[in-house]
Design a protein around this motif. Sequence first.
Motif, mmCIF file in Angstrom:
data_model
loop_
_atom_site.group_PDB
_atom_site.id
_atom_site.type_symbol
_atom_site.label_atom_id
_atom_site.label_comp_id
_atom_site.label_asym_id
_atom_site.label_seq_id
_atom_site.Cartn_x
_atom_site.Cartn_y
_atom_site.Cartn_z
ATOM 1 N N GLU A 175 -9.594 -2.518 0.533
ATOM 2 C CA GLU A 175 -8.746 -1.514 1.179
ATOM 3 C C GLU A 175 -8.283 -0.471 0.175
ATOM 4 N N ALA A 176 -8.331 0.796 0.560
ATOM 5 C CA ALA A 176 -7.839 1.867 -0.307
ATOM 6 C C ALA A 176 -6.330 1.732 -0.500
ATOM 7 N N PRO A 177 -5.840 1.889 -1.726
ATOM 8 C CA PRO A 177 -4.388 1.813 -1.954
ATOM 9 C C PRO A 177 -3.604 2.829 -1.127
ATOM 10 N N MET A 178 -4.187 4.035 -0.942
ATOM 11 C CA MET A 178 -3.577 5.066 -0.105
ATOM 12 C C MET A 178 -4.007 4.767 1.333
ATOM 13 N N SER A 179 -3.201 4.042 2.059
ATOM 14 C CA SER A 179 -3.619 3.448 3.333
ATOM 15 C C SER A 179 -3.816 4.491 4.433
ATOM 16 N N ASN A 180 -4.938 4.383 5.159
ATOM 17 C CA ASN A 180 -5.162 5.216 6.349
ATOM 18 C C ASN A 180 -5.049 4.393 7.623
ATOM 19 N N TRP A 181 -4.366 3.260 7.534
ATOM 20 C CA TRP A 181 -4.236 2.363 8.695
ATOM 21 C C TRP A 181 -3.656 3.092 9.909
ATOM 22 N N LYS A 182 -2.643 3.927 9.700
ATOM 23 C CA LYS A 182 -1.950 4.551 10.825
ATOM 24 C C LYS A 182 -2.862 5.493 11.605
ATOM 25 N N HIS B 109 -4.501 10.049 -8.135
ATOM 26 C CA HIS B 109 -5.049 10.267 -6.794
ATOM 27 C C HIS B 109 -4.948 9.018 -5.924
ATOM 28 N N GLY B 110 -4.251 8.008 -6.408
ATOM 29 C CA GLY B 110 -4.080 6.804 -5.602
ATOM 30 C C GLY B 110 -5.372 6.055 -5.359
ATOM 31 N N TRP B 111 -6.382 6.283 -6.212
ATOM 32 C CA TRP B 111 -7.686 5.627 -6.066
ATOM 33 C C TRP B 111 -8.255 5.827 -4.655
ATOM 34 N N PRO C 24 0.821 -1.214 0.000
ATOM 35 C CA PRO C 24 0.000 0.000 0.000
ATOM 36 C C PRO C 24 0.854 1.263 0.000
ATOM 37 N N ILE C 25 0.224 2.380 -0.326
ATOM 38 C CA ILE C 25 0.893 3.680 -0.311
ATOM 39 C C ILE C 25 0.719 4.236 1.098
ATOM 40 N N ASP C 26 1.733 4.081 1.916
ATOM 41 C CA ASP C 26 1.614 4.507 3.308
ATOM 42 C C ASP C 26 2.738 5.455 3.683
ATOM 43 N N GLU C 27 2.755 5.842 4.938
ATOM 44 C CA GLU C 27 3.666 6.885 5.401
ATOM 45 C C GLU C 27 5.135 6.438 5.418
#
Length: 323
Positions: free
Chosen positions: A296-303, A234-236, A167-170
């Motif tokens: 799950e969104a590719p631009m992860s909001n897990w954090k 926009h990373g979907w 995923p695209i994460d921090e």
Amino acid sequence: MSQISGAQRIPPKTAQTIMLKSEPPAKIHSGSGKAGQYIIPYLLNQGHEILNLDLNPPPNPLGDIHTIKTDLTDSGQVFNALSSHFKLTQPFRSPILQPPDAIIHLAGYARNMLVPDNETFRGNAIGTYNIIEAACKLGIRKLVLASSVCVYGVTYAEGDIDFPSFPIDEEIDANPMDTYSLSKVTGERVARGFAARFGIDAYILRIGALIAPEDYHTDTFRGYIERPEEWKVHGWSYVDARDLGRMCDLCVRRDGLGFQVFNATNDEITNWEGTEGFLRRVAPNTPFRRRMGEREAPMSNWKIREMLGFREEHNWRRYCKEG
């Protein structure tokens, strides 16, 4: 009650700052722009009192708030505005030199080519530096600063490039090539340095494409769903403006995390396909660092979900029906 303060420069040349008081007081910079129109009402409903710093007043009344016209690229104006009274009364009744407990800084040119590149960088980077420096030297212990998912380098790349991984994460290296995104990375780095120097909390929100309630019915958002291959830039992913208000409130309320970067994005991919299958089809050369959830969104909001307890309220599928 606490005070929150936030700052934002809005195109073509405006700067918004909202200062809030709750328990404890806080300020917000840049409440007159699109994001502020939704963030301010949410924060008011959570008990915050707001002072808005901007070059223009909000286009619509946003409750019992006052706007001080402030150019964030002028360090003297920023210092004075951050140490201002929250309300204009006759006589002044609030204590003088009572700094807010937090600043929410949303201000800035919102993309490339609104102004020449040098002005984009100057306005965004200097405005952010002035807010951070003045806040730290006034003893304000909490900064919430708007960055952008554009820092991942795909949105305004020179040509079509892929994300480094999913995923695209921090944890991904933010190494953009365009001026707008470079100005945002600069602001993040300044915040990190001042957080270490002054021992404050500085939380960065890398905000996705901002979607207001009326935007779900536009051709652009339908394009997200019906032509997803076109929206790698926009990373979907996106963020509902109302959910962004909750993210800001959670940042203000959670203390002691030092310097942190959070993707401020939604939960689910913006199309009807499963996440991994879709990504393998449209980005076959991009590696996966872990298995991803079915939608799950590719631009992860897990954090931000794990560390701040964010829970999305405005999922796009509430407003857009399949077919």
